[in-house]
Design a protein around this motif. Structure first.
Motif, PDB file in Angstrom:
ATOM      1  N   HIS A 169      -0.019  10.117   0.632  1.00  0.00           N
ATOM      2  CA  HIS A 169       0.144   9.031   1.596  1.00  0.00           C
ATOM      3  C   HIS A 169      -0.942   9.138   2.633  1.00  0.00           C
ATOM      4  O   HIS A 169      -1.233  10.224   3.118  1.00  0.00           O
ATOM      5  CB  HIS A 169       1.475   9.184   2.333  1.00  0.00           C
ATOM      6  N   PHE A 170      -1.533   8.004   2.978  1.00  0.00           N
ATOM      7  CA  PHE A 170      -2.535   8.015   4.037  1.00  0.00           C
ATOM      8  C   PHE A 170      -2.095   7.019   5.100  1.00  0.00           C
ATOM      9  O   PHE A 170      -1.995   5.826   4.846  1.00  0.00           O
ATOM     10  CB  PHE A 170      -3.902   7.651   3.456  1.00  0.00           C
ATOM     11  N   ILE A 171      -1.798   7.517   6.293  1.00  0.00           N
ATOM     12  CA  ILE A 171      -1.388   6.640   7.392  1.00  0.00           C
ATOM     13  C   ILE A 171      -2.466   6.711   8.457  1.00  0.00           C
ATOM     14  O   ILE A 171      -2.786   7.799   8.943  1.00  0.00           O
ATOM     15  CB  ILE A 171      -0.055   7.102   7.993  1.00  0.00           C
ATOM     16  N   SER A 172      -3.033   5.556   8.786  1.00  0.00           N
ATOM     17  CA  SER A 172      -4.096   5.565   9.787  1.00  0.00           C
ATOM     18  C   SER A 172      -3.771   4.560  10.883  1.00  0.00           C
ATOM     19  O   SER A 172      -2.683   4.014  10.936  1.00  0.00           O
ATOM     20  CB  SER A 172      -5.425   5.210   9.129  1.00  0.00           C
ATOM     21  N   HIS A 173      -4.742   4.323  11.773  1.00  0.00           N
ATOM     22  CA  HIS A 173      -4.499   3.354  12.842  1.00  0.00           C
ATOM     23  C   HIS A 173      -4.470   1.940  12.284  1.00  0.00           C
ATOM     24  O   HIS A 173      -3.966   1.022  12.908  1.00  0.00           O
ATOM     25  CB  HIS A 173      -5.572   3.481  13.921  1.00  0.00           C
ATOM     26  N   GLN A 174      -5.024   1.748  11.089  1.00  0.00           N
ATOM     27  CA  GLN A 174      -4.939   0.427  10.461  1.00  0.00           C
ATOM     28  C   GLN A 174      -3.583   0.330   9.794  1.00  0.00           C
ATOM     29  O   GLN A 174      -3.204   1.206   9.023  1.00  0.00           O
ATOM     30  CB  GLN A 174      -6.039   0.279   9.415  1.00  0.00           C
ATOM     31  N   ASN A 175      -2.857  -0.739  10.092  1.00  0.00           N
ATOM     32  CA  ASN A 175      -1.448  -0.703   9.703  1.00  0.00           C
ATOM     33  C   ASN A 175      -1.169  -1.158   8.272  1.00  0.00           C
ATOM     34  O   ASN A 175      -0.077  -0.984   7.772  1.00  0.00           O
ATOM     35  CB  ASN A 175      -0.602  -1.490  10.701  1.00  0.00           C
ATOM     36  N   SER A 176      -2.170  -1.785   7.627  1.00  0.00           N
ATOM     37  CA  SER A 176      -2.001  -2.287   6.248  1.00  0.00           C
ATOM     38  C   SER A 176      -0.744  -3.141   6.076  1.00  0.00           C
ATOM     39  O   SER A 176      -0.161  -3.189   5.008  1.00  0.00           O
ATOM     40  CB  SER A 176      -2.018  -1.145   5.230  1.00  0.00           C
ATOM     41  N   LEU A 177      -0.363  -3.824   7.164  1.00  0.00           N
ATOM     42  CA  LEU A 177       0.770  -4.751   7.077  1.00  0.00           C
ATOM     43  C   LEU A 177       0.239  -6.174   7.170  1.00  0.00           C
ATOM     44  O   LEU A 177      -0.749  -6.430   7.839  1.00  0.00           O
ATOM     45  CB  LEU A 177       1.748  -4.512   8.229  1.00  0.00           C
ATOM     46  N   LYS A 178       0.917  -7.087   6.503  1.00  0.00           N
ATOM     47  CA  LYS A 178       0.520  -8.491   6.558  1.00  0.00           C
ATOM     48  C   LYS A 178       1.385  -9.219   7.571  1.00  0.00           C
ATOM     49  O   LYS A 178       2.609  -9.233   7.454  1.00  0.00           O
ATOM     50  CB  LYS A 178       0.671  -9.144   5.186  1.00  0.00           C
ATOM     51  N   ALA A 179       0.729  -9.838   8.551  1.00  0.00           N
ATOM     52  CA  ALA A 179       1.465 -10.520   9.610  1.00  0.00           C
ATOM     53  C   ALA A 179       2.359 -11.628   9.068  1.00  0.00           C
ATOM     54  O   ALA A 179       3.429 -11.892   9.597  1.00  0.00           O
ATOM     55  CB  ALA A 179       0.478 -11.108  10.617  1.00  0.00           C
ATOM     56  N   ASN A 180       1.932 -12.264   7.992  1.00  0.00           N
ATOM     57  CA  ASN A 180       2.666 -13.410   7.462  1.00  0.00           C
ATOM     58  C   ASN A 180       3.753 -13.050   6.462  1.00  0.00           C
ATOM     59  O   ASN A 180       4.360 -13.934   5.873  1.00  0.00           O
ATOM     60  CB  ASN A 180       1.691 -14.393   6.815  1.00  0.00           C
ATOM     61  N   LEU A 181       3.952 -11.757   6.235  1.00  0.00           N
ATOM     62  CA  LEU A 181       5.058 -11.342   5.384  1.00  0.00           C
ATOM     63  C   LEU A 181       6.141 -10.753   6.272  1.00  0.00           C
ATOM     64  O   LEU A 181       5.859 -10.245   7.357  1.00  0.00           O
ATOM     65  CB  LEU A 181       4.602 -10.298   4.367  1.00  0.00           C
TER      66      LEU A 181
END
Lengths: 222, 256, 221
Positions: free
Chosen positions: A82-94
């Motif tokens: 697992h790689f968790i960074s400051h980039q959230n890799s989440l989609k605002a529209n989902l």
């Protein structure tokens, strides 16, 4: 799936004219954790990227030995980290649920753990809220839920406590403790205490410039 | 009118008014339709002329709603009137639908009258451009998540449109005469039979009331949606606090 | 397979949800079609003659302009790193994203082609050939656009350059797409010759694109 041992030898990275670090090595076995320290720009994120497979390892090598076989794993970290960074890799529209469901499906996790994971991080009552409406801390919690639905033995966390409130950090601590207790391996970078006792600490000092023209600096009185 | 600024007041007020408005709309529509049915046919176009009663009021609303939208947006901008912006936002899709209706009925009339579904006649073309302006306006509200910001951009857009629409209309007319339009049949005679005129006026009134009804329903839905969203966020916040407490308990338990 | 299906589903959801690309694509086609009569005049005969070419150019532009979206959003929020490094083979991931983009951009155009055809006075017999050829050609165009988009990952925010890189590659598809449509519409001697070449070009693009794009992205994450 369990990792017996992960070892890195003589890793080095270069960015433009700067040698971020060289000769980096460590060895971790099941249930151990490593803390990366160093000032901004010292290459903590780059190192984590290399370990996650997002950046190519040009010099040095990374070896992973799984519990199942004594031979080093051919695929490296592919599919077990697992790689968790400051980039959230989440989609605002989902929605919250859709985001977690997608990553769980895509990364081969278990859909059945989804509801449990959401309630652990405190997002259970509103799974259909769009991720755009979550605060930064709530987004981070959603990312942590990913750690629960997909059980990978290696966690690479880049400043995981950022934007979490005090309670969120405690939640993170519990998640990390449970992971280590279950025999997982953890490599994290952080500038504040994470509540976990790290077995090893690796300090990156900031590297050096490859074309070190000292006279230029002297001319500028620097 | 300004008492309506308060959404709660608006909800109460509109819930009382809405049934009456609907009743008026329905009776006007039925009367209008009945009169249209019995109105004398145009001797040149036959039953085809009846499409006018659907087409003309829709065309009037297509343009009227845009002006309404502009006024509402300006009200919202000058007096910081949240309900006015909401009215503008919700009027747009209704306006777009009436514009589409005008275009579609125009095409249905055009096929037998002109022999083709579509010609680049000045009036049709202007209306098509208006339709696209509506679409752009709707898109702005959808794309910008923050409704206050969206309202500001929408106001700018509608203001630019208000200045530009006459210019567009003028240029399209000029373009069309420049290019010598295809031979068209002149629509309608100069004298309209009085019974036709009354039917047409009733249809205009019916359409106007229909618009007001739709707008009220739409704004009410919007207010309810916003309330629901606020409620959701509150529940989420409370739940996180609860989970925090249990996290605390778990951690303390471990420490001991 | 399950991962790829999840990805396809996610990309489609994002495209068709409000604020996504699908509505904008339809709006774009409509606006550009309106511009042509203003430029060349409302003469229906003239429009009928150039309508096939106009529709093809619009399809090409729409795919070109939307190309940067293929990877830009995922790059921005960090999803791309995970998509390429943590899931199935990168080539398959890219192929999936390519197909999602194709469905989202080309399908709306195919859907409103009948409307546009009426407005441009396209000969009635040309409607089905038009839709068939666009269906095939657009897939090839999307594949080439994906290569361009993958290069944008490296140079970030320099999206003007994508037209420069990709437009030359579009020329064969345009030539054979238009001629296949014409051949089928006006029933020439060998109506399927151009269509066969169009299919071949599309298949080749589809084969090459995932590998090229995967290399470009992996080198520049």
């Amino acid at each position: 799936m369990k990792i017996n041992k992960i070892s890195a030898q003589q890793l080095a990275a270069q960015k433009g004219e700067r040698q971020l670090f060289e000769n980096i090595g460590f060895e971790l076995s099941s249930g151990q954790c490593l803390l990366l320290q160093g000032p901004n720009g010292s290459g903590k994120t780059t190192l984590l990227h290399m370990l996650a497979g997002a950046e190519k390892i040009e010099t040095g090598k990374l070896e992973i030995i799984m519990a199942a076989s004594p031979e080093p794993r051919i695929d490296g970290v592919f599919g077990i980290s697992h790689f968790i960074s400051h980039q959230n890799s989440l989609k605002a529209n989902l929605t919250v649920y859709e985001n977690l469901k997608f990553w769980t499906e895509f990364l081969g996790g278990e859909i059945s753990k989804l509801d449990q994971a959401l309630s652990t991080v405190g997002l259970a009552p509103m799974p259909h809220i769009l991720a755009a409406r979550l605060s930064a801390g709530q987004k981070k919690r959603l990312m942590l839920a990913k750690l629960l639905t997909i059980s990978h033995p290696l966690w690479l966390l880049d400043e995981p406590s950022v934007s979490l409130d005090a309670e969120g950090q405690k939640l993170l601590t519990i998640l990390m403790q449970n992971h280590l207790k279950a025999g997982g391996i953890l490599i994290a970078s952080s500038h504040i205490p994470l509540g976990v006792e790290f077995d090893q600490i690796l300090s990156l000092d900031g590297g050096k410039y490859l074309f070190n023209d000292d006279y230029l600096l002297e001319e500028q009185n620097l | 009118m300004f008492g309506l600024a308060n959404p709660t007041k608006f909800m109460r007020f509109s819930s009382i008014l809405l049934p009456y408005l609907m009743a008026i709309t329905l009776s006007l529509l039925i009367t209008g339709m009945y009169m249209v049915w019995n109105a004398p046919e145009d001797y040149l176009q036959g039953p085809l002329s009846r499409i006018l009663y659907i087409h003309a009021p829709a065309a009037y609303l297509a343009q009227g709603i845009y002006v309404f939208m502009a006024l509402a947006n300006f009200t919202g901008f000058i007096w910081r009137h949240p309900l006015a912006d909401m009215a503008a936002k919700n009027a747009a899709p209704i306006g777009a639908v009436f514009t589409a209706l005008t275009l579609l009925t125009g095409m249905m009339w055009g096929k037998p009258a002109w022999g083709t579904w579509w010609v680049w006649d000045a009036r049709l073309t202007s209306l098509l451009v208006l339709f696209i302006i509506y679409l752009g306006y709707i898109a702005i509200w959808q794309v910008i998540e923050d409704q206050v910001k969206a309202a500001r951009i929408a106001t700018i857009l509608v203001a630019v449109g208000l200045v530009n629409i006459p210019i567009i209309k003028f240029s399209v007319d000029w373009w069309n005469t420049l290019h010598q339009p295809a031979s068209l049949i002149k629509t309608g005679g100069s004298s309209i039979h009085s019974s036709m005129l009354i039917a047409l006026l009733i249809m205009f009134a019916a359409y106007t009331f229909l618009f007001v009804c739709l707008l009220f329903i739409s704004v009410r839905t919007e207010i309810n949606r916003r309330r629901a969203r606020a409620f959701e966020m509150r529940v989420l916040q409370q739940n996180i606090q609860q989970v925090n407490q249990s996290t605390d308990a778990a951690l303390n338990h471990k420490d001991q | 397979m399950k991962s790829l299906y999840a990805l396809l589903k996610r990309d489609m959801t994002l495209f068709f949800r409000s604020g996504g690309g699908a509505g904008q694509a339809i709006g774009f086609y409509l606006v550009v079609v309106i511009l042509f009569p203003f430029a060349v005049g409302p003469d229906l005969n003239l429009l009928a003659r150039i309508s096939i070419g106009i529709l093809w150019v619009i399809l090409l532009l729409a795919i070109l302009l939307s190309a940067e979206r293929i990877f830009a959003d995922d790059l921005e929020d960090g999803s791309l790193t995970l998509l390429i490094t943590a899931g199935p083979l990168p080539e398959l991931v890219i192929l999936t994203k390519l197909i999602a983009h194709w469905i989202a951009i080309a399908m709306p155009l195919l859907l409103i082609t009948p409307v546009l055809a009426i407005m441009l006075n396209l000969p009635l017999g040309g409607l089905m050939p038009m839709i068939l050829c666009m269906f095939i050609g657009s897939l090839g165009l999307c594949a080439l656009a994906t290569i361009g988009a993958s290069i944008l990952v490296a140079i970030r925010r320099a999206n003007q350059i994508i037209s420069l890189l990709i437009l030359p590659l579009y020329i064969p598809t345009l030539i054979f797409g238009v001629s296949a449509t014409n051949d089928l519409t006006f029933e020439v001697e060998k109506p399927y010759a151009s269509l066969t070449i169009l299919i071949a070009i599309t298949l080749i693009s589809l084969l090459v694109a995932p590998f090229a794009a995967a290399q470009a992205i992996k080198a520049n994450l």
